[in-house]
Design a protein around this motif. Structure first.
Motif, PDB file in Angstrom:
ATOM      1  N   GLN A 169     -27.452  -7.431   4.201  1.00 15.88           N
ATOM      2  CA  GLN A 169     -27.274  -6.687   5.446  1.00 15.88           C
ATOM      3  C   GLN A 169     -25.808  -6.370   5.729  1.00 15.88           C
ATOM      4  OE1 GLN A 169     -29.193  -9.736   7.851  1.00 15.88           O
ATOM      5  NE2 GLN A 169     -30.928  -8.377   8.257  1.00 15.88           N
ATOM      6  N   VAL A 170     -24.916  -7.282   5.339  1.00 15.99           N
ATOM      7  CA  VAL A 170     -23.492  -7.150   5.632  1.00 15.99           C
ATOM      8  C   VAL A 170     -22.692  -7.507   4.390  1.00 15.99           C
ATOM      9  CG1 VAL A 170     -21.575  -7.990   7.066  1.00 15.99           C
ATOM     10  CG2 VAL A 170     -23.862  -7.756   8.059  1.00 15.99           C
ATOM     11  N   SER A 171     -21.656  -6.735   4.105  1.00 13.04           N
ATOM     12  CA  SER A 171     -20.682  -7.125   3.080  1.00 13.04           C
ATOM     13  C   SER A 171     -19.376  -7.464   3.786  1.00 13.04           C
ATOM     14  CB  SER A 171     -20.466  -5.999   2.063  1.00 13.04           C
ATOM     15  OG  SER A 171     -19.809  -4.891   2.671  1.00 13.04           O
ATOM     16  N   VAL A 172     -18.607  -8.368   3.173  1.00 12.57           N
ATOM     17  CA  VAL A 172     -17.341  -8.815   3.753  1.00 12.57           C
ATOM     18  C   VAL A 172     -16.233  -8.603   2.734  1.00 12.57           C
ATOM     19  CG1 VAL A 172     -16.062 -10.759   4.718  1.00 12.57           C
ATOM     20  CG2 VAL A 172     -18.520 -10.559   5.147  1.00 12.57           C
ATOM     21  N   THR A 173     -15.198  -7.887   3.146  1.00 16.99           N
ATOM     22  CA  THR A 173     -14.041  -7.660   2.275  1.00 16.99           C
ATOM     23  C   THR A 173     -12.825  -8.335   2.885  1.00 16.99           C
ATOM     24  OG1 THR A 173     -14.916  -5.542   1.501  1.00 16.99           O
ATOM     25  CG2 THR A 173     -12.552  -5.923   1.205  1.00 16.99           C
ATOM     26  N   VAL A 174     -12.120  -9.123   2.074  1.00 16.91           N
ATOM     27  CA  VAL A 174     -10.905  -9.806   2.518  1.00 16.91           C
ATOM     28  C   VAL A 174      -9.693  -9.035   2.014  1.00 16.91           C
ATOM     29  CG1 VAL A 174      -9.488 -11.878   2.250  1.00 16.91           C
ATOM     30  CG2 VAL A 174     -11.945 -12.086   2.679  1.00 16.91           C
ATOM     31  N   THR A 175      -8.832  -8.637   2.962  1.00 15.56           N
ATOM     32  CA  THR A 175      -7.601  -7.914   2.663  1.00 15.56           C
ATOM     33  C   THR A 175      -6.434  -8.686   3.268  1.00 15.56           C
ATOM     34  OG1 THR A 175      -8.749  -5.788   2.668  1.00 15.56           O
ATOM     35  CG2 THR A 175      -6.377  -5.719   2.963  1.00 15.56           C
ATOM     36  N   ASN A 176      -5.345  -8.782   2.522  1.00 15.67           N
ATOM     37  CA  ASN A 176      -4.194  -9.559   2.985  1.00 15.67           C
ATOM     38  C   ASN A 176      -3.305  -8.741   3.917  1.00 15.67           C
ATOM     39  OD1 ASN A 176      -4.029 -12.281   1.312  1.00 15.67           O
ATOM     40  ND2 ASN A 176      -4.738 -10.672  -0.082  1.00 15.67           N
ATOM     41  N   PHE A 177      -2.797  -9.429   4.938  1.00 18.89           N
ATOM     42  CA  PHE A 177      -1.788  -8.858   5.828  1.00 18.89           C
ATOM     43  C   PHE A 177      -0.686  -9.912   5.919  1.00 18.89           C
ATOM     44  CE2 PHE A 177       0.108  -7.308   9.795  1.00 18.89           C
ATOM     45  CZ  PHE A 177       0.100  -5.938   9.559  1.00 18.89           C
ATOM     46  N   LEU A 178       0.362  -9.718   5.130  1.00 22.94           N
ATOM     47  CA  LEU A 178       1.376 -10.754   4.905  1.00 22.94           C
ATOM     48  C   LEU A 178       2.394 -10.811   6.037  1.00 22.94           C
ATOM     49  CD1 LEU A 178       1.954  -9.904   1.144  1.00 22.94           C
ATOM     50  CD2 LEU A 178       0.406 -11.623   2.078  1.00 22.94           C
ATOM     51  N   ARG A 179       2.800 -12.042   6.368  1.00 22.96           N
ATOM     52  CA  ARG A 179       3.775 -12.231   7.440  1.00 22.96           C
ATOM     53  C   ARG A 179       5.052 -12.914   6.964  1.00 22.96           C
ATOM     54  NH1 ARG A 179       1.090 -15.107  12.419  1.00 22.96           N
ATOM     55  NH2 ARG A 179       1.062 -16.849  10.957  1.00 22.96           N
ATOM     56  N   ASN A 180       5.014 -13.604   5.831  1.00 22.20           N
ATOM     57  CA  ASN A 180       6.167 -14.377   5.383  1.00 22.20           C
ATOM     58  C   ASN A 180       5.985 -14.776   3.915  1.00 22.20           C
ATOM     59  OD1 ASN A 180       4.497 -16.863   5.358  1.00 22.20           O
ATOM     60  ND2 ASN A 180       4.521 -16.573   7.572  1.00 22.20           N
ATOM     61  N   PRO A 181       6.998 -15.394   3.291  1.00 23.18           N
ATOM     62  CA  PRO A 181       6.890 -15.776   1.875  1.00 23.18           C
ATOM     63  C   PRO A 181       5.777 -16.788   1.598  1.00 23.18           C
ATOM     64  CG  PRO A 181       9.195 -15.773   2.561  1.00 23.18           C
ATOM     65  CD  PRO A 181       8.377 -15.598   3.804  1.00 23.18           C
ATOM     66  N   LEU A 182       5.439 -17.628   2.575  1.00 27.53           N
ATOM     67  CA  LEU A 182       4.340 -18.575   2.361  1.00 27.53           C
ATOM     68  C   LEU A 182       3.019 -17.829   2.219  1.00 27.53           C
ATOM     69  CD1 LEU A 182       6.637 -20.355   3.685  1.00 27.53           C
ATOM     70  CD2 LEU A 182       4.793 -21.829   4.512  1.00 27.53           C
ATOM     71  N   ASP A 183       2.806 -16.841   3.088  1.00 25.03           N
ATOM     72  CA  ASP A 183       1.621 -15.986   2.975  1.00 25.03           C
ATOM     73  C   ASP A 183       1.527 -15.364   1.585  1.00 25.03           C
ATOM     74  OD1 ASP A 183       0.232 -16.084   5.338  1.00 25.03           O
ATOM     75  OD2 ASP A 183       1.277 -14.407   6.258  1.00 25.03           O
ATOM     76  N   LEU A 212      -0.761  -6.196  -3.299  1.00 28.94           N
ATOM     77  CA  LEU A 212      -0.640  -6.832  -1.985  1.00 28.94           C
ATOM     78  C   LEU A 212       0.186  -5.963  -1.043  1.00 28.94           C
ATOM     79  CD1 LEU A 212      -0.121 -10.541  -3.074  1.00 28.94           C
ATOM     80  CD2 LEU A 212      -2.142  -9.563  -1.969  1.00 28.94           C
ATOM     81  N   LYS A 213       1.202  -5.312  -1.581  1.00 27.37           N
ATOM     82  CA  LYS A 213       1.983  -4.388  -0.767  1.00 27.37           C
ATOM     83  C   LYS A 213       1.125  -3.202  -0.316  1.00 27.37           C
ATOM     84  CE  LYS A 213       6.515  -5.410  -2.842  1.00 27.37           C
ATOM     85  NZ  LYS A 213       7.618  -4.866  -3.692  1.00 27.37           N
ATOM     86  N   ALA A 214       0.239  -2.752  -1.201  1.00 25.58           N
ATOM     87  CA  ALA A 214      -0.662  -1.649  -0.851  1.00 25.58           C
ATOM     88  C   ALA A 214      -1.622  -2.073   0.256  1.00 25.58           C
ATOM     89  CB  ALA A 214      -1.443  -1.196  -2.083  1.00 25.58           C
ATOM     90  N   GLN A 215      -2.103  -3.319   0.205  1.00 32.37           N
ATOM     91  CA  GLN A 215      -2.975  -3.826   1.267  1.00 32.37           C
ATOM     92  C   GLN A 215      -2.224  -3.871   2.592  1.00 32.37           C
ATOM     93  OE1 GLN A 215      -5.002  -7.533   0.150  1.00 32.37           O
ATOM     94  NE2 GLN A 215      -4.932  -6.894  -1.989  1.00 32.37           N
ATOM     95  N   GLN A 216      -0.962  -4.287   2.522  1.00 34.38           N
ATOM     96  CA  GLN A 216      -0.142  -4.338   3.726  1.00 34.38           C
ATOM     97  C   GLN A 216       0.012  -2.945   4.328  1.00 34.38           C
ATOM     98  OE1 GLN A 216       0.891  -7.259   4.669  1.00 34.38           O
ATOM     99  NE2 GLN A 216       2.437  -6.923   6.247  1.00 34.38           N
TER     100      GLN A 216
END
Length: 240
Positions: A88-102, A191-195
């Protein structure tokens, strides 16, 4: 030719019916458990569930965001055990980076078998409180190594100081392989593209969500769950 009595004919007929093999009942096709379906998208995001699910949820998350960890704790059991398996539902995880630890955690969740991404993703959120406490207790010299120098060296320092190498080793990923992942420039570019994708949508904080491409004014599971329920109800009403 000798004719058999009627009683004998009936007996023979009954015998042949009894001996006839029974036809097997048609078997219903096995239902697909979509919670086992993991796909890597072109920009490096990961999708869990039915690619043709009528409702598509995209999560924009930061691994150092406590609200993201709280959302994952509340939402993941419901999504993974009910809505996603049924398609019924799909879930996509996309990164939104805030710092070097992320960035370091994002590079490591993408290290190893892509089909195991959600295992690593969930484990880093589940242990966030512990490794964030280490980060907050870091001394000035440690933080200098995290924020100065070439990025791969900075991420190696973070992974060492926060115990990430031991976590990766528990999944059979040794230090050399983890270091190679931290130096993976194509993954960094994704990851930059996701940002950039998140920024283009107007996302400024995490967690943030889109539902079927529409940015939600929702940042917690109660609000997102309500939006999903309403979406499913409208779709069902449209099919009546």
């Amino acid at each position: 030719m000798k004719t058999l009595p009627l009683a004998a004919l009936i007996a023979c007929a009954a015998l042949s019916i009894a001996a006839a093999p029974k036809k097997a009942a048609p078997t219903a096709p096995a239902a697909t458990n979509w919670a086992a379906r993991v796909e890597t998208m072109a920009n490096g995001s990961h999708r869990l569930g039915n690619p043709e699910a009528p409702v598509k949820l995209v999560e924009y998350v930061s691994y150092t965001c406590p609200h993201c960890a709280h959302f994952h704790k509340e939402a993941d059991p419901v999504l993974r055990l009910t809505l996603v398996p049924k398609g019924q539902v799909s879930v996509t995880v996309t990164n939104f980076l805030r710092n070097p630890l992320d960035l370091t955690v994002a590079m490591l969740t993408n290290c190893g078998d892509p089909k195991r991404f959600f295992v690593r993703h969930s484990a880093f959120f589940a242990s966030q409180e512990q490794w964030l406490a280490k980060a907050q207790a870091a001394n000035a010299e440690q933080q200098r190594r995290w924020y100065q120098g070439e990025m791969p060296a900075r991420m190696r320092a973070i992974a060492s100081d926060l115990g990430f190498y031991d976590k990766m080793a528990s999944w059979g990923i040794g230090r050399a392989q983890a270091d190679a992942c931290l130096a993976n420039q194509p993954m960094l570019d994704k990851l930059k593209a996701q940002q950039a994708e998140g920024a283009a949508l107007g996302i400024e904080g995490t967690p943030s969500f889109t539902l079927d491409g529409e940015l939600l004014d929702a940042h917690d599971w109660a609000s997102v769950s309500k939006a999903i329920t309403e979406k499913v109800a409208r779709q069902r009403a449209g099919n009546i």
